[in-house]
Scaffold this motif. Sequence first.
Motif, PDB file in Angstrom:
ATOM      1  N   HIS A 102      60.888  58.861  19.206  1.00 46.68           N
ATOM      2  CA  HIS A 102      59.804  58.382  18.342  1.00 46.68           C
ATOM      3  C   HIS A 102      59.043  57.243  19.033  1.00 46.68           C
ATOM      4  N   ALA A 103      57.919  56.899  18.451  1.00 42.52           N
ATOM      5  CA  ALA A 103      57.115  55.793  18.979  1.00 42.52           C
ATOM      6  C   ALA A 103      57.950  54.515  19.020  1.00 42.52           C
TER       7      ALA A 103
ATOM      8  N   PRO B  64      61.255  64.729  27.811  1.00 45.64           N
ATOM      9  CA  PRO B  64      60.068  64.414  26.997  1.00 45.64           C
ATOM     10  C   PRO B  64      59.785  62.917  26.948  1.00 45.64           C
ATOM     11  N   MET B  65      58.505  62.597  27.024  1.00 51.94           N
ATOM     12  CA  MET B  65      58.091  61.205  26.926  1.00 51.94           C
ATOM     13  C   MET B  65      58.150  60.739  25.473  1.00 51.94           C
ATOM     14  N   PRO B  66      58.607  59.473  25.251  1.00 54.81           N
ATOM     15  CA  PRO B  66      58.467  58.917  23.899  1.00 54.81           C
ATOM     16  C   PRO B  66      57.000  58.932  23.486  1.00 54.81           C
ATOM     17  N   ARG B  67      56.739  59.084  22.207  1.00 59.96           N
ATOM     18  CA  ARG B  67      55.377  59.325  21.750  1.00 59.96           C
ATOM     19  C   ARG B  67      54.437  58.160  22.032  1.00 59.96           C
ATOM     20  N   SER B  68      54.959  56.977  22.217  1.00 61.74           N
ATOM     21  CA  SER B  68      54.092  55.824  22.466  1.00 61.74           C
ATOM     22  C   SER B  68      54.024  55.459  23.948  1.00 61.74           C
ATOM     23  N   LYS B  69      54.728  56.192  24.811  1.00 55.89           N
ATOM     24  CA  LYS B  69      54.793  55.838  26.231  1.00 55.89           C
ATOM     25  C   LYS B  69      53.968  56.834  27.056  1.00 55.89           C
ATOM     26  N   ASP B  70      53.312  56.334  28.102  1.00 57.42           N
ATOM     27  CA  ASP B  70      52.438  57.208  28.898  1.00 57.42           C
ATOM     28  C   ASP B  70      52.515  56.921  30.398  1.00 57.42           C
ATOM     29  N   ARG B  71      53.574  56.223  30.845  1.00 54.57           N
ATOM     30  CA  ARG B  71      53.769  55.957  32.269  1.00 54.57           C
ATOM     31  C   ARG B  71      55.263  55.914  32.558  1.00 54.57           C
TER      32      ARG B  71
ATOM     33  N   LEU C 113      51.354  66.111  31.776  1.00 51.43           N
ATOM     34  CA  LEU C 113      50.857  66.264  30.421  1.00 51.43           C
ATOM     35  C   LEU C 113      51.064  67.687  29.912  1.00 51.43           C
ATOM     36  N   LYS C 114      51.190  67.818  28.620  1.00 51.07           N
ATOM     37  CA  LYS C 114      51.346  69.129  27.996  1.00 51.07           C
ATOM     38  C   LYS C 114      50.231  70.068  28.460  1.00 51.07           C
TER      39      LYS C 114
ATOM     40  N   ARG D  49      55.613  72.188  27.866  1.00 50.51           N
ATOM     41  CA  ARG D  49      55.371  72.398  26.431  1.00 50.51           C
ATOM     42  C   ARG D  49      55.099  71.091  25.700  1.00 50.51           C
ATOM     43  N   GLU D  50      55.348  69.967  26.384  1.00 52.16           N
ATOM     44  CA  GLU D  50      55.025  68.639  25.845  1.00 52.16           C
ATOM     45  C   GLU D  50      54.888  67.704  27.039  1.00 52.16           C
ATOM     46  N   ASP D  51      54.437  66.487  26.800  1.00 52.05           N
ATOM     47  CA  ASP D  51      54.350  65.513  27.880  1.00 52.05           C
ATOM     48  C   ASP D  51      55.753  65.198  28.389  1.00 52.05           C
ATOM     49  N   VAL D  52      55.952  65.279  29.711  1.00 49.44           N
ATOM     50  CA  VAL D  52      57.285  65.048  30.270  1.00 49.44           C
ATOM     51  C   VAL D  52      57.176  64.150  31.490  1.00 49.44           C
ATOM     52  N   ALA D  53      58.314  63.541  31.854  1.00 48.58           N
ATOM     53  CA  ALA D  53      58.377  62.681  33.036  1.00 48.58           C
ATOM     54  C   ALA D  53      58.312  63.528  34.299  1.00 48.58           C
ATOM     55  N   ALA D  54      57.583  63.044  35.293  1.00 45.32           N
ATOM     56  CA  ALA D  54      57.523  63.707  36.595  1.00 45.32           C
ATOM     57  C   ALA D  54      58.424  63.025  37.613  1.00 45.32           C
ATOM     58  N   MET D  55      59.109  61.951  37.198  1.00 43.90           N
ATOM     59  CA  MET D  55      60.020  61.203  38.074  1.00 43.90           C
ATOM     60  C   MET D  55      61.180  60.686  37.236  1.00 43.90           C
ATOM     61  N   ASP D  56      62.314  60.422  37.894  1.00 41.89           N
ATOM     62  CA  ASP D  56      63.377  59.655  37.233  1.00 41.89           C
ATOM     63  C   ASP D  56      62.942  58.196  37.194  1.00 41.89           C
ATOM     64  N   GLY D  57      63.098  57.562  36.036  1.00 42.44           N
ATOM     65  CA  GLY D  57      62.691  56.161  35.949  1.00 42.44           C
ATOM     66  C   GLY D  57      62.747  55.642  34.524  1.00 42.44           C
TER      67      GLY D  57
END
Length: 402
Positions: free
Chosen positions: A89-90, A104-111, A139-140, A52-60
């Motif tokens: 938040h970002a 959920p991924m922080p809004r400014s993070k993408d890795r 990704l969502k 439902r939103e961008d989420v982590a696919a691994m612990d890290g």
Amino acid sequence: MGVPCAAPDTLDEAHAILRSQAEPLTSEETPIRDAGFRVLAEAMRARVDSPREDVAAMDGFAVEDRAVQASRRDFSLVGASYPGDAAPHALAPETTVRIMTGAPMPRSKDRVIPFELTGERDGIIRIVGAVPTALHVRLKGSGFHAGQVLLDPGALLDPPRLLVAAASDQPTIHVYKRPRLRIITSGDELARAGAAASTDRRIPDSLTLPLQLLAKQWGADPVGAVLVPDDVEAIRTAVALACLDTDVLVMAGGASHGDRDLARPALKMHGLELKFAGVAMKPGKPVWYGRLYGKHVLGLPGNPSAAMTVARLFLAPLLCALSGRGFDAALDWRELPLAAPAAAVDAREMFLYARRNGNYVDIIPRQSASAQLPLASADMLVRRPAGGPALPANFLVPVLDF
């Protein structure tokens, strides 16, 4: 409904008649919690995106890919994100958060940098291994999106498909009704399983229970069974009661032409429309099928091995068709090599109990229509054509899982 009675020469011809009669039952709505092993009557669409939103696919640790690509290796740890949390938040490029799979991924993070590629000291997270190619972010909507068809009509909701159905978030689903099935077993010599030893000479009814189990396995709702003597009036009465609340009636025993094989004559008194009677197959030649008050009626021989063979080849596909999966869903023939030579076949098509032996198939010796114990080690049927020659080991033969 107007197909006259026929005497098919082969299993395939009998199947063609049965297939023409076997339309799916109507559908009904059921809660998702009760949908296991039901068959979808309409397409199932997702109500929500997955994820439902961008989420982590691994612990890290969640970071900005742009910062990593610019050779940044040290990040200040400023928080954490867990599944079910609101997305952080970002954050500034030089910061990171500890993140768990599905969070959920922080809004400014993408890795996400996996834990095993990092070291931590005094609140600073340092990347110590080679940066992986994968971003480790789901990704969502990357799994599926709201409104997408996830399962087609006719899908059997076995555990893997039920998982997908549950992920759709549909609270109720439309499924085909299960065919209601009753069994009438006839035979003066029979006693209920577990009760024969208390009589002088009766034998256990070994057929009714496995027929009920087979019917349930192939999508039916067994609603009852009765054991009756070889008496026309007793059979007629049992049939009249059975037809009140059933879709499929199985007549076990009384299918041949002896003085006490009374099942078919008793049903004809009710107006049975016989569609076929007798198939050139071994075992199971006396099998018959008809319609009575709109119900499907299948007659099986009384010999246990023959009856179970006929049930697998006729009852299973009939139930599959009525429950929405399709007639051929129960007829998944494939080929396996023989583990040992096989004898020639006489003038009738033959179906032999067999067992898997590694990547080979072993035909069980000393087969008989009345045998019971050999079935304990059988897990498939081998199909041999009428007049087929003796076959050597390693020859490919058609097999059907039992």
